[in-house]
Design an enzyme around this catalytic site. Structure first.
Site, PDB file in Angstrom:
ATOM      1  N   MET A 100       0.847  -1.194   0.000  1.00  0.00           N
ATOM      2  CA  MET A 100       0.000   0.000   0.000  1.00  0.00           C
ATOM      3  C   MET A 100       0.884   1.246   0.000  1.00  0.00           C
ATOM      4  O   MET A 100       0.459   2.322   0.418  1.00  0.00           O
ATOM      5  CB  MET A 100      -0.936  -0.012   1.206  1.00  0.00           C
ATOM      6  CG  MET A 100      -1.912  -1.189   1.152  1.00  0.00           C
ATOM      7  SD  MET A 100      -3.459  -0.889   1.999  1.00  0.00           S
ATOM      8  CE  MET A 100      -2.890  -0.646   3.664  1.00  0.00           C
ATOM      9  N   HIS A 105       9.558  -3.539   3.183  1.00  0.00           N
ATOM     10  CA  HIS A 105       9.192  -3.763   1.779  1.00  0.00           C
ATOM     11  C   HIS A 105      10.445  -4.047   0.940  1.00  0.00           C
ATOM     12  O   HIS A 105      10.423  -4.874   0.030  1.00  0.00           O
ATOM     13  CB  HIS A 105       8.482  -2.535   1.205  1.00  0.00           C
ATOM     14  CG  HIS A 105       7.182  -2.225   1.875  1.00  0.00           C
ATOM     15  ND1 HIS A 105       7.000  -1.106   2.658  1.00  0.00           N
ATOM     16  CD2 HIS A 105       6.001  -2.879   1.873  1.00  0.00           C
ATOM     17  CE1 HIS A 105       5.758  -1.088   3.097  1.00  0.00           C
ATOM     18  NE2 HIS A 105       5.126  -2.137   2.647  1.00  0.00           N
TER      19      HIS A 105
HETATM   20  O1  PAF Z   1      -0.150  -5.578   3.812  1.00  0.00           O
HETATM   21  C1  PAF Z   1      -0.559  -4.702   3.040  1.00  0.00           C
HETATM   22  O2  PAF Z   1       0.126  -3.737   2.738  1.00  0.00           O
HETATM   23  C2  PAF Z   1      -1.946  -4.842   2.430  1.00  0.00           C
HETATM   24  O3  PAF Z   1      -2.820  -5.412   3.332  1.00  0.00           O
HETATM   25  C3  PAF Z   1      -1.959  -5.596   1.101  1.00  0.00           C
HETATM   26  C4  PAF Z   1      -1.540  -7.041   1.275  1.00  0.00           C
HETATM   27  C5  PAF Z   1      -1.044  -4.912   0.099  1.00  0.00           C
HETATM   28  C6  PAF Z   1      -3.369  -5.605   0.513  1.00  0.00           C
HETATM   29  O4  PAF Z   1      -3.845  -4.324   0.291  1.00  0.00           O
END
Ligand code: PAF
Length: 284
Positions: free
Chosen positions: A34, A41
């Site tokens: 998101m 990430h």
């Molecule tokens: O973990 C997240 O950032 C969100 O829940 C995801 C898996 C991208 C779904 O919107």
């Protein structure tokens, strides 16, 4: 590095995505996010790059998984920075669609989940996992990756998505990667940016509490209630922490345990003012 550093670039529509994927080398590794990307990430992207010939990151703040509209509005966003990070990490394709590209006019389907989505985050945030599973099902379908990477910090989310993929016969392998932490133990999360300096200093109490629970288990304690009490005691030492739940649950079903006889998941949700943090630790 700039947006141009992305091998294939940013795609915003389903048609552009299809075109970018048509010439992508396989296997394909997907990192759904998101945005407001951080070291956690980056670790997912690196793992995806190691395992796959092409890495695709999706950046989409999914309105359907926010049970509180204010939380959706204040969710941090910085796409320019996110694209720089994707470039630095050697990501090949970024899919950053507008809302109507994911949920076109007339959209009305929601994935209905089973008991794995009921306790813990499911109980605290009604509708959250249905929103997560729905968007992830769409992304899995649009991308058709061989593998998808998620952080273990959102442990229940990984279990929900894995179950959903299995039940709906989606052939994308769901891979959970270890939680990335600050040096003081705070799990990296996009929400950490909302913490005041005082709350930030207090927030590592989640990890300390999990370690206190784990230490009880390591020293031979098998009463789940005693392990929960150890975690509560640590959380209660921090005046800025308002715990929502503390859990010692079966690692497969997430049902609360009386006795820890097999693999378990210690987990918790704690509020610091308006900011809600979660964390977990598996035992053994
Ligand atoms: O973990 C997240 O950032 C969100 O829940 C995801 C898996 C991208 C779904 O919107």
């Amino acid at each position: 590095m700039t947006e141009r550093a992305l091998a294939t670039g940013v795609v915003r529509t389903r048609a552009e995505l299809r075109e970018a994927l048509a010439s992508a080398a396989r296997p394909l590794g997907l990192v759904p996010t998101m945005g407001w990307l951080h070291e956690g990430h980056r670790a997912l992207m690196r793992r995806a790059r190691t395992d796959n010939a092409t890495t695709i990151v999706t950046i989409f703040v999914n309105p359907r998984q926010f049970n509180d509209p204010a939380d959706y509005t204040r969710y941090p966003r910085n796409e320019a920075r996110d694209l720089e990070i994707c470039g630095e990490e050697g990501v090949d394709i970024v899919f950053a669609p507008p809302v109507e590209e994911v949920y076109p006019e007339g959209f009305q389907t929601t994935v209905s989940l089973g008991p794995i989505a009921d306790p813990l985050e499911g109980a605290a945030r009604p509708g959250h996992f249905a929103g997560v599973a729905t968007v992830v099902a769409i992304l899995f379908d649009l991308v058709g990756a061989e593998r998808a990477y998620f952080g273990q910090k959102d442990g229940q989310q990984v279990m929900v998505i894995r179950r959903m993929a299995l039940d709906l016969a989606i052939p994308t392998e769901v891979i959970a990667c270890p939680t990335v932490r600050e040096p003081d133990g705070l799990a990296l999360s996009s929400r950490n940016v909302h913490l005041t300096p005082g709350q930030r200093a207090a927030a590592p109490v989640l990890h300390r509490a999990l370690l206190a629970g784990r230490a009880r288990w390591t020293s031979g304690e098998r009463s789940a209630e005693t392990i929960r009490e150890a975690m509560w005691a640590t959380l209660n030492e921090e005046p800025l922490a308002a715990p929502e739940y503390v859990s010692v649950a079966d690692a497969e079903t997430l049902r609360e345990l009386d006795v820890v006889e097999g693999p378990a998941l210690l987990s918790m949700a704690v509020r610091f003012g308006d900011t809600r943090l979660i964390d977990n630790e598996p035992v053994p």
